[in-house]
Design an enzyme around this catalytic site. Structure first.
Site, PDB file in Angstrom:
ATOM      1  N   ASP A 242      -4.985   5.308   7.983  1.00  0.00           N
ATOM      2  CA  ASP A 242      -4.957   4.984   6.528  1.00  0.00           C
ATOM      3  C   ASP A 242      -4.704   3.620   6.180  1.00  0.00           C
ATOM      4  O   ASP A 242      -3.322   3.508   6.078  1.00  0.00           O
ATOM      5  CB  ASP A 242      -4.470   6.268   5.841  1.00  0.00           C
ATOM      6  CG  ASP A 242      -4.453   5.927   4.322  1.00  0.00           C
ATOM      7  OD1 ASP A 242      -5.039   5.120   4.018  1.00  0.00           O
ATOM      8  OD2 ASP A 242      -4.124   7.052   3.592  1.00  0.00           O
TER       9      ASP A 242
ATOM     10  N   HIS B 286      -8.843  13.348   1.781  1.00  0.00           N
ATOM     11  CA  HIS B 286      -9.404  12.210   2.477  1.00  0.00           C
ATOM     12  C   HIS B 286     -10.366  13.031   3.220  1.00  0.00           C
ATOM     13  O   HIS B 286     -10.329  14.172   3.550  1.00  0.00           O
ATOM     14  CB  HIS B 286      -8.262  11.861   3.443  1.00  0.00           C
ATOM     15  CG  HIS B 286      -7.317  10.787   2.624  1.00  0.00           C
ATOM     16  ND1 HIS B 286      -7.732   9.512   2.891  1.00  0.00           N
ATOM     17  CD2 HIS B 286      -6.631  10.961   1.824  1.00  0.00           C
ATOM     18  CE1 HIS B 286      -6.680   8.831   2.145  1.00  0.00           C
ATOM     19  NE2 HIS B 286      -6.064   9.657   1.345  1.00  0.00           N
TER      20      HIS B 286
ATOM     21  N   TYR C  55      -0.113   4.396   9.078  1.00  0.00           N
ATOM     22  CA  TYR C  55      -0.350   5.089   7.659  1.00  0.00           C
ATOM     23  C   TYR C  55       0.219   3.692   6.916  1.00  0.00           C
ATOM     24  O   TYR C  55       1.616   3.847   6.619  1.00  0.00           O
ATOM     25  CB  TYR C  55       0.184   6.471   7.604  1.00  0.00           C
ATOM     26  CG  TYR C  55       0.311   6.702   6.013  1.00  0.00           C
ATOM     27  CD1 TYR C  55      -0.638   6.582   5.208  1.00  0.00           C
ATOM     28  CD2 TYR C  55       1.616   6.817   5.486  1.00  0.00           C
ATOM     29  CE1 TYR C  55      -0.508   7.000   3.875  1.00  0.00           C
ATOM     30  CE2 TYR C  55       1.809   7.069   4.084  1.00  0.00           C
ATOM     31  CZ  TYR C  55       0.580   7.255   3.411  1.00  0.00           C
ATOM     32  OH  TYR C  55       0.602   7.723   1.881  1.00  0.00           O
TER      33      TYR C  55
END
Length: 399
Positions: free
Chosen positions: A142, A229, A112
């Site tokens: 991500d 998302h 992330y």
């Protein structure tokens, strides 16, 4: 041969028990998934315990705070091999492990990335220790940035963001020969994994990177109503079992005399102890500790080697300028003595590795030992010879 299915999803917080249960139900409704990578979990230790009970498989994690960060890898029971090496950071942004099975073998890294470009650049620079090793790398998560502003982002302003982070990510991909799987399969398609409806913003932030040439059955974007998302699902074709390297890794015990290494190890161990309650057993926690000690030792040794090489180069330059400088000669001799000692240790370990491998000589010795232990016949008190193949019962009685 079955494909391996992996899903990555930014869950945007998963501490709410109802949302967590619904997400697990959503995951089970997807086609057969072997591995699930989650970002922004916001988990604490108690949340990990509850997730373990609900998932009924391996759960690897790096904790963030209750309002930001946190990453986790959920593995279906039986996916993680005994040699699985687990690594994670202390900020809830990276967790990585070796996924080893009869038909697959790779290093999976779930990330992330930070929101700010400058912090992302530093983050990508420091990602190498988590993905290094002998296995091919699958990098997912991500990334909070896009490779192509024209294709992967809906521009809502005239401002062009900084691209220093993308340059660092591209360098990482070049180093490990990684490619964006979804873009490779869909070279001209325009889809997004994150949207903000109020501003009309959209970006393809969530991605998979795999080594160039690795076969993927599919890579698709999967809508999820439980997050802002979308998920991304990857199916990898079987690649065969990983090649096993020589021998086992062994800790250089001379590192235990290194003050800097000991201080760093002591500090990290205190952090690892706080995570103990989140593991199913002390044995699982200890495997994680050993894996991270190995990573730390390798990282420290590489850093020391670079420092020695830089010092050696500097001393050689000084000696060229002043060949009669006795102090430089003494330092250079001490450094060369260290290098020769290191070469001697590496030579010895290489020899031991060779001894650990099965060889024709070993098999010949085992065959000879088996022949020496083989009983062709037994002489009875009456002077008769009994051969085992014909008189198995009588022979056992005599013995």
């Amino acid at each position: 041969m079955a494909c391996l299915s992996i899903l990555t999803l930014n869950v945007n917080g998963l501490r709410n028990p109802l949302k967590r249960d619904r997400l697990l139900q959503w995951i089970r409704l997807q086609k057969h998934l072997d591995v699930v990578c989650l970002q922004e979990t916001h988990f604490g230790i108690e949340d990990i315990r509850m997730l373990r009970r609900a998932w009924k498989g391996s759960v690897l994690f790096s904790l963030g705070s209750h309002s930001s960060c946190g990453v986790a890898i959920l593995l279906r029971a039986g996916i993680l091999g005994e040699t699985g090496r687990v690594s994670f950071d202390s900020r809830g942004r990276v967790v990585a492990c070796d996924v080893i099975g009869p038909e697959h073998g790779f290093r999976l890294c779930n990330i992330y990335a930070p929101n700010e470009a400058s912090r992302r650049k530093s983050f990508f620079e420091n990602l190498y220790p988590y993905i290094s090793g002998r296995l091919p790398v699958v990098l997912c998560g991500d990334f909070n940035c896009v490779p192509d502003l024209a294709q992967d982002k809906l521009q809502t302003t005239l401002h062009t963001p900084s691209r220093v982070d993308i340059a660092e990510l591209n360098l990482l991909c070049i180093t490990y020969r990684l490619e964006d799987v979804w873009r490779n399969i869909h070279p001209s398609r325009r889809e997004f994994t994150w949207r903000r409806e109020t501003t009309g913003q959209a970006s393809r932030l969530d991605r998979f990177y795999t080594p160039i040439g690795v076969s993927a059955n599919l890579c698709e974007i999967v809508p999820c109503v439980l997050s802002d998302h979308c998920g991304v699902r990857l199916e990898l074709r079987p690649s065969g079992p990983p090649k096993v390297g020589p021998g086992r890794w062994k800790l250089n015990i001379q590192l235990l005399q290194d003050r800097i290494f000991k201080e760093e190890l002591r500090g990290r161990y205190l952090g690892w102890r706080t995570l103990k309650e989140g593991f199913n057993s002390t044995a699982d926690w200890w495997e994680m500790v050993k894996s991270n000690v190995k990573d730390l030792a390798i990282e420290h040794s590489k850093r020391k080697n670079r420092e020695h090489n830089d010092e050696f180069t500097a001393l050689c330059k000084k000696l060229q300028g002043n060949p009669s400088d006795a102090e430089v000669v003494v330092k250079l001799k001490a450094l060369l003595d260290k290098k020769s000692e290191g070469a001697r240790i590496r030579c010895r370990m290489s020899f031991l590795d060779q001894q650990e491998r099965p060889s024709k000589k070993m098999f010949a010795e085992e065959r000879k030992n088996a022949e020496d232990r083989h009983i062709d016949a037994v002489e009875t008190p009456g002077g008769y010879y009994i051969r085992p193949t014909a008189n198995q019962g009588r022979l056992c009685g005599l013995l």
